[in-house]
Scaffold this active site. Structure first.
Site, PDB file in Angstrom:
ATOM      1  N   ASN A 110     -22.386 -27.148   9.646  1.00 12.23           N
ATOM      2  CA  ASN A 110     -23.304 -26.798  10.738  1.00 12.23           C
ATOM      3  C   ASN A 110     -24.733 -27.152  10.365  1.00 12.23           C
ATOM      4  O   ASN A 110     -25.116 -27.113   9.207  1.00 12.23           O
ATOM      5  CB  ASN A 110     -23.170 -25.312  11.125  1.00 12.23           C
ATOM      6  CG  ASN A 110     -24.143 -24.409  10.381  1.00 12.23           C
ATOM      7  OD1 ASN A 110     -25.316 -24.305  10.746  1.00 12.23           O
ATOM      8  ND2 ASN A 110     -23.676 -23.783   9.300  1.00 12.23           N
ATOM      9  N   PHE A 114     -31.188 -22.126  12.813  1.00 15.83           N
ATOM     10  CA  PHE A 114     -31.673 -20.797  13.260  1.00 15.83           C
ATOM     11  C   PHE A 114     -31.911 -20.728  14.770  1.00 15.83           C
ATOM     12  O   PHE A 114     -32.953 -20.261  15.235  1.00 15.83           O
ATOM     13  CB  PHE A 114     -32.966 -20.386  12.538  1.00 15.83           C
ATOM     14  CG  PHE A 114     -32.812 -20.004  11.097  1.00 15.83           C
ATOM     15  CD1 PHE A 114     -31.575 -19.736  10.532  1.00 15.83           C
ATOM     16  CD2 PHE A 114     -33.948 -19.879  10.282  1.00 15.83           C
ATOM     17  CE1 PHE A 114     -31.459 -19.377   9.193  1.00 15.83           C
ATOM     18  CE2 PHE A 114     -33.843 -19.516   8.946  1.00 15.83           C
ATOM     19  CZ  PHE A 114     -32.588 -19.272   8.413  1.00 15.83           C
ATOM     20  N   SER A 173     -30.833 -21.195   4.121  1.00 10.18           N
ATOM     21  CA  SER A 173     -30.256 -22.108   5.107  1.00 10.18           C
ATOM     22  C   SER A 173     -30.729 -23.521   4.807  1.00 10.18           C
ATOM     23  O   SER A 173     -31.923 -23.754   4.616  1.00 10.18           O
ATOM     24  CB  SER A 173     -30.691 -21.722   6.519  1.00 10.18           C
ATOM     25  OG  SER A 173     -30.410 -22.805   7.385  1.00 10.18           O
ATOM     26  N   ASN A 175     -30.799 -25.827   6.936  1.00 11.53           N
ATOM     27  CA  ASN A 175     -31.106 -26.478   8.205  1.00 11.53           C
ATOM     28  C   ASN A 175     -32.509 -26.227   8.734  1.00 11.53           C
ATOM     29  O   ASN A 175     -32.841 -26.636   9.840  1.00 11.53           O
ATOM     30  CB  ASN A 175     -30.061 -26.076   9.254  1.00 11.53           C
ATOM     31  CG  ASN A 175     -28.664 -26.437   8.777  1.00 11.53           C
ATOM     32  OD1 ASN A 175     -28.434 -27.536   8.299  1.00 11.53           O
ATOM     33  ND2 ASN A 175     -27.732 -25.486   8.865  1.00 11.53           N
ATOM     34  N   THR A 176     -33.335 -25.518   7.971  1.00 13.14           N
ATOM     35  CA  THR A 176     -34.751 -25.365   8.308  1.00 13.14           C
ATOM     36  C   THR A 176     -35.521 -26.068   7.198  1.00 13.14           C
ATOM     37  O   THR A 176     -35.475 -25.621   6.048  1.00 13.14           O
ATOM     38  CB  THR A 176     -35.139 -23.873   8.410  1.00 13.14           C
ATOM     39  OG1 THR A 176     -34.417 -23.281   9.492  1.00 13.14           O
ATOM     40  CG2 THR A 176     -36.631 -23.706   8.655  1.00 13.14           C
ATOM     41  N   LYS A 211     -30.373 -13.567   0.122  1.00 14.79           N
ATOM     42  CA  LYS A 211     -29.238 -14.494   0.268  1.00 14.79           C
ATOM     43  C   LYS A 211     -29.617 -15.861  -0.270  1.00 14.79           C
ATOM     44  O   LYS A 211     -30.596 -16.461   0.173  1.00 14.79           O
ATOM     45  CB  LYS A 211     -28.816 -14.588   1.735  1.00 14.79           C
ATOM     46  CG  LYS A 211     -27.559 -15.449   1.915  1.00 14.79           C
ATOM     47  CD  LYS A 211     -26.925 -15.212   3.263  1.00 14.79           C
ATOM     48  CE  LYS A 211     -25.717 -16.090   3.491  1.00 14.79           C
ATOM     49  NZ  LYS A 211     -25.102 -15.882   4.793  1.00 14.79           N
ATOM     50  N   ASN A 240     -24.916 -18.938   0.745  1.00 15.17           N
ATOM     51  CA  ASN A 240     -24.995 -19.631   2.032  1.00 15.17           C
ATOM     52  C   ASN A 240     -24.129 -20.903   1.964  1.00 15.17           C
ATOM     53  O   ASN A 240     -23.385 -21.090   1.008  1.00 15.17           O
ATOM     54  CB  ASN A 240     -26.463 -19.973   2.326  1.00 15.17           C
ATOM     55  CG  ASN A 240     -26.773 -19.880   3.807  1.00 15.17           C
ATOM     56  OD1 ASN A 240     -26.072 -20.467   4.626  1.00 15.17           O
ATOM     57  ND2 ASN A 240     -27.814 -19.153   4.156  1.00 15.17           N
TER      58      ASN A 240
END
Ligand SMILES: Cc1cc2nc3c(=O)[nH]c(=O)nc-3n(C[C@H](O)[C@H](O)[C@H](O)COP(=O)(O)O)c2cc1C
Length: 359
Positions: A110, A114, A173, A175-176, A211, A240
């Protein structure tokens, strides 16, 4: 898997992953009778950071990003549910498609970034359930375009301290852009100091967990552990999704950019979990997540040093009865091994896991 589960899963898999996710949330919101009968067994109780968890299996962050269905998730048999990641302002996330199934690997990639409705929407829902039993953690993050990301975390603490059984500071994450740099020692030190100051000033003081990513080298893990201890954070969630690509069977979607989760993440995330447990010592909370898909894999995380475990991706493949089955399997294990408490299993394979290399 029951015939009904198999049919439900087949139906969901005819839709793209994000639509299927929305449908599953809608089904839970409507109170559709999904899932298995939930098992209660005192041997599965875990007392951690002043919280009494009815069992050690939780729903990981990212499924219920907007705190729409925490109680329905608890009804599936989970001992706790983590909602979020929530950011101060609503944000759309990355362009679609941004979730990809790797069916042959029971994995997902994915790059959502966010996507969520923001603090105010989540707070409204959490306020509406305030006072209900059930352990609900709130996972907080930063907006992509924020000019002060640390302040976004402070705002998350201030906003959700009164509603959260615990708070998760998510800086892992992939993805940021730039977010994971907050795991570097100096930035992490400042972030954790300010998060803990915000908690001290808040109306309630829930435990704070950090995390982390699985894509860290030993020196980085040492730095993180040192900061966590120094700033008196209560625990760490490992891990994660990974940006690494272990050997995968799937073709096509395996080449997508983003974080990989599910079965192929189990090995790496469990090694990092054990290394973190070693660095933090026996008294700190450590929560294991990554590739848990059965009672056996959940138990193995506990053997590797986890107090609690979480899952997400395996439920996409096995359906909503999975948590109930895993919890029942853990209770059966206690019975056959004559364990008075699941806690007795913790760390029993810590050394084996911690000594594996992070290749
Ligand atoms: C679609 C998807 C969205 C996710 N979103 C988040 C998120 O918003 N915040 C977060 O901390 N983790 C998020 N995660 C990571 C999971 O919480 C978990 O750490 C990871 O998927 C490994 O567990 P699993 O192998 O059981 O899925 C997401 C995972 C997936 C698959």
């Amino acid at each position: 898997m029951s015939v009904l589960d198999r049919l439900g899963q087949k139906l969901l898999f005819t839709f793209d992953p994000e639509t299927a996710h929305g449908m599953s949330i809608a089904a839970l919101r409507c109170g559709l009778p999904v899932g298995a009968r939930t098992v209660r067994d005192v041997r599965l109780n875990v007392s951690l950071c002043g919280i009494d968890f009815p069992n050690p299996l939780g729903m990981a962050a990212g499924y219920d990003k907007n705190a729409e269905v925490p109680d329905a998730l608890l009804g599936l048999g989970f001992g706790f549910a983590e909602v979020g990641t929530v950011t101060p302002l609503p944000q759309a996330g990355n362009p679609k498609p941004r979730i990809f199934r790797l069916t042959a690997d029971e994995a997902v990639i994915n790059r959502l970034g966010f996507n969520n409705e923001g603090h105010a929407a989540a707070e409204k829902r959490l306020a509406a359930r305030k006072g209900r039993p059930g352990i609900v953690g709130v996972n907080i993050g930063a907006n992509k375009d924020s000019s002060d990301r640390v302040s976004d975390y402070e705002r998350g603490v201030t906003r959700f301290a009164a509603y959260a059984s615990y708070l998760t500071v998510n800086i892992s994450s992939p993805n940021t852009p730039g977010l994971r740099n907050m795991q570097a020692r100096e930035q992490l030190g400042e972030l954790l100091s300010r998060v803990m100051a915000a908690r001290a000033a808040a109306t309630a003081q829930p435990p704070v967990f950090l995390k982390i990513a699985p894509d860290l080298v030993e020196a980085e893990l040492e730095d993180i552990a040192a900061e966590v201890v120094e700033k008196r954070i209560e625990g760490v969630i490992v891990s994660n999704t990974t940006i690494s690509r272990p050997a995968l069977r799937s073709t096509g979607t395996a080449g997508e950019t983003g974080g990989l989760s599910g079965k192929p993440l189990f090995e790496r995330s469990t090694i990092v979990l054990a290394k973190m447990r070693k660095l933090l010592g026996p008294d700190m909370a450590v929560i294991g997540v990554g590739g848990v898909d059965s009672a056996e894999t959940a138990l193995e995380k506990i053997r590797a040093g986890a107090d609690l475990v979480q899952l997400y991706t395996s439920m996409i493949y096995a359906g909503p009865a999975l948590p109930g089955r895993i919890v029942a399997g853990m209770a059966r294990f206690c019975e056959t091994e004559r364990l008075k408490s699941i806690r007795a299993l913790r760390d029993s394979r810590l050394d084996q896991w911690a000594s594996k290399p992070l290749s």
